[in-house]
Design a protein around this motif. Structure first.
Motif, short mmCIF file in Angstrom:
data_model
loop_
_atom_site.label_atom_id
_atom_site.label_comp_id
_atom_site.label_asym_id
_atom_site.label_seq_id
_atom_site.Cartn_x
_atom_site.Cartn_y
_atom_site.Cartn_z
N ASP A 1 47.15 46.15 28.64
CA ASP A 1 48.06 45.11 28.92
C ASP A 1 48.32 44.50 27.77
O ASP A 1 47.63 43.46 27.32
CB ASP A 1 47.73 44.43 30.30
CG ASP A 1 48.79 43.60 30.99
OD1 ASP A 1 50.16 43.43 30.15
OD2 ASP A 1 48.89 43.49 31.95
N ARG B 1 44.89 40.87 42.09
CA ARG B 1 46.02 41.79 41.85
C ARG B 1 46.40 42.43 43.08
O ARG B 1 46.10 42.71 43.98
CB ARG B 1 45.76 43.03 40.85
CG ARG B 1 45.24 42.69 39.47
CD ARG B 1 44.28 43.44 38.71
NE ARG B 1 43.17 44.28 39.21
CZ ARG B 1 41.83 43.45 39.45
NH1 ARG B 1 41.89 42.36 38.70
NH2 ARG B 1 41.11 44.08 39.69
N ARG C 1 47.34 49.56 44.61
CA ARG C 1 46.86 48.33 43.80
C ARG C 1 47.42 48.33 42.41
O ARG C 1 47.46 49.16 41.83
CB ARG C 1 45.33 48.17 43.86
CG ARG C 1 44.78 47.07 43.21
CD ARG C 1 43.23 46.94 43.11
NE ARG C 1 42.74 47.08 44.56
CZ ARG C 1 42.47 45.93 45.30
NH1 ARG C 1 42.91 44.91 44.88
NH2 ARG C 1 41.96 46.21 46.48
N THR C 2 48.14 47.27 42.25
CA THR C 2 48.78 47.04 41.09
C THR C 2 47.55 46.47 40.13
O THR C 2 46.69 46.11 40.26
CB THR C 2 50.11 46.17 40.96
OG1 THR C 2 49.53 44.64 41.42
CG2 THR C 2 50.86 46.34 42.32
N ASN C 3 48.29 46.13 38.63
CA ASN C 3 47.63 45.54 37.67
C ASN C 3 47.81 44.19 37.22
O ASN C 3 47.07 43.57 36.37
CB ASN C 3 47.96 46.25 36.58
CG ASN C 3 47.52 47.89 36.50
OD1 ASN C 3 46.77 48.22 37.34
ND2 ASN C 3 48.29 48.70 35.70
N ARG C 4 48.76 43.39 38.28
CA ARG C 4 48.96 42.00 37.91
C ARG C 4 48.86 41.14 39.16
O ARG C 4 49.02 41.80 40.33
CB ARG C 4 50.45 42.06 37.48
CG ARG C 4 50.66 42.74 36.02
CD ARG C 4 50.48 41.68 34.85
NE ARG C 4 50.76 42.48 33.49
CZ ARG C 4 51.92 42.26 32.86
NH1 ARG C 4 53.14 42.22 33.56
NH2 ARG C 4 52.01 42.78 31.83
N ARG C 5 48.70 39.97 38.98
CA ARG C 5 48.68 38.91 40.10
C ARG C 5 49.88 38.98 40.60
O ARG C 5 51.03 38.63 39.90
CB ARG C 5 48.01 37.77 39.56
CG ARG C 5 47.86 36.31 40.48
CD ARG C 5 46.44 36.39 41.21
NE ARG C 5 46.13 35.11 41.70
CZ ARG C 5 46.89 34.71 43.02
NH1 ARG C 5 47.66 35.59 43.75
NH2 ARG C 5 46.39 33.61 43.36
N HIS D 1 46.99 36.29 34.74
CA HIS D 1 48.02 37.60 35.07
C HIS D 1 47.49 38.70 35.71
O HIS D 1 47.90 39.44 36.54
CB HIS D 1 48.74 37.86 33.81
CG HIS D 1 47.82 38.50 32.90
ND1 HIS D 1 47.03 37.97 32.10
CD2 HIS D 1 47.30 39.85 32.89
CE1 HIS D 1 46.07 38.57 31.11
NE2 HIS D 1 46.54 40.02 31.53
N ALA D 2 46.00 38.59 35.83
CA ALA D 2 45.31 39.67 36.53
C ALA D 2 43.93 39.16 37.42
O ALA D 2 43.01 39.93 37.45
CB ALA D 2 44.63 40.61 35.48
N LEU E 1 41.03 48.45 33.55
CA LEU E 1 42.56 48.38 33.94
C LEU E 1 43.03 48.86 32.55
O LEU E 1 42.45 48.89 31.26
CB LEU E 1 43.20 47.09 34.07
CG LEU E 1 42.97 46.75 35.48
CD1 LEU E 1 43.44 45.01 35.54
CD2 LEU E 1 43.35 47.52 36.65
#
Length: 400
Positions: free
Chosen positions: A289, A94, A100-104, A351-352, A286
């Motif tokens: 989503d 991520r 720090r975000t929740n996505r790649r 995606h994560a 997380l």
């Protein structure tokens, strides 16, 4: 008794290895040709961004892309997550910007061919997408008034040569945004409508410049493309660096056949650009989503979407947004099909970052577990260990 099957296998491998041409049906050859980079159509004109193909705009966009001053703390740029030497992504499960975000992080090669942006498609143009990280508190954590002042102070002359005169910002607060902190929101609400319009116009043009730069990022030719080109000539079997091994050819046949990967990973970029629930597991700790189903409201609410005041050109360009599917069970936990070009060298996946290797990805699709919410579109493939290894081997030819 055992030597005859073994002899047959050795003969088949010899044929595939170059003693004869790899055997493909006409339908398989057509599909392979459709996947080659040479089949990629020219990039369409972005009528919503009249600066999309202006070299000076792309040059300014490149400067802004790598400028850490384009962040709230002066330490993060677009390039922090989109690293130029890593296919414009960052190898992390991520992304990490200010937080720090929740996505790649998605790679950027060929991204200008897409209709929707981010994993969930919450933006409908490349320039609108470029704006979102600038104000996201976990990414670049700035605010649009501060960006307008920064552009005027540091890049004013360059900006005006491209976009025309900058507005008078002398009475615009140093920090203001409808999306920021309580203080930034209060400052934004205290501005006049004309001031907000001025700031939004500068902000939109920042996105248009960055998008002009990102349009130049293209995928390189790979060993698969050289193989496909040689196969398409029909003159001789692909040789040397253009050849695929027997295992890789088996993987290719599985990809376009039994494994049915090509249903979603199709075309020269190996993506249909659509959104699919493939039963990818959630990540512990997380927030929930739900993918595309929640992004629909976000793209509709975005003032920089194709229906908004900052689009160049006519509304005829807004077909994707006008006919967007807004509801339905198929949108729940549906995520954008990523391009597979270069995928072998940019783990982790999904995606994560749920899977650490291509082997894990192929195993997931082979088993096809149920989705944690909604209905997964995939079904068990019942692939053998050899077939799974062959699929991975083929995918590596898209990164060499």
């Amino acid at each position: 008794m055992n030597r005859f099957p073994r002899l047959f296998a050795l003969l088949a491998m010899a044929v595939l290895a170059g003693c004869g041409k790899p055997e493909f049906s006409d339908a398989e050859k057509n599909t392979i040709a459709s996947l080659a980079l040479s089949a990629l159509p020219p990039l369409k004109t972005d009528t919503t961004n009249r600066f999309a193909d202006v070299p000076a705009a792309a040059a300014l966009g490149a400067t802004l892309f790598f400028d850490a001053g384009m962040s709230g703390d002066g330490k993060v740029s677009c390039a922090t997550c989109h690293k130029i030497d890593r296919q414009f992504q960052d190898d992390l499960p991520r992304a990490v910007g200010v937080g720090r975000t929740n996505r790649r992080t998605m790679p950027l090669a060929g991204v200008a061919h897409d209709a929707w942006f981010f994993w969930d498609g919450r933006r409908d143009s490349l320039w609108a997408q470029a704006l979102a990280p600038l104000e996201n508190p976990l990414e670049q954590a700035g605010n649009r008034a501060a960006y307008a002042h920064y552009i005027k102070a540091r890049f004013g002359e360059r900006y005006e040569r491209i976009f025309g005169p900058l507005p008078d910002l002398s009475n615009v607060p140093a920090n203001a945004s409808p999306l920021g902190s309580d203080a930034e929101k209060a400052a934004w609400n205290a501005m006049s409508g004309a001031q907000a319009e001025d700031v939004n116009r500068v902000f939109a043009n920042i996105g248009k410049a960055v998008a002009a730069f990102e349009r130049s990022i293209a995928s390189p030719q790979t060993r698969f493309d050289r193989f496909a080109a040689a196969l398409d000539t029909g003159i001789q079997a692909p040789q040397g660096d253009d050849a695929l091994s027997p295992e890789e050819i088996l993987g290719l046949k599985l990809f376009i056949g039994k494994a049915n990967c090509v249903t979603c990973h199709n075309g020269p970029r190996f993506t249909d650009g659509g959104f699919h629930n493939t039963g990818v597991p959630s990540v512990a700790n997380l927030p929930p989503d739900r993918g595309r189903i929640d992004a629909v409201r976000q793209v509709e609410a975005d003032p920089f979407n194709c229906f908004g005041a900052f689009r160049d050109g006519g509304a005829s360009a807004c077909g994707e947004l006008r006919f967007m599917v807004k509801a339905g069970p198929e949108l729940v936990r549906a995520y954008k099909t990523p391009s597979l070009r270069g995928a072998a060298t940019r783990a982790p996946y999904m995606h994560a970052g749920q899977f650490s290797s291509l082997e894990e990805v192929v195993a997931h699709y082979s088993k096809a577990p149920a989705s944690v919410e909604g209905l997964s579109e995939i079904h068990p493939l019942q692939l053998s260990d050899r077939e799974r290894a062959a699929l991975v081997a083929f995918l590596k030819t898209l990164a060499e």
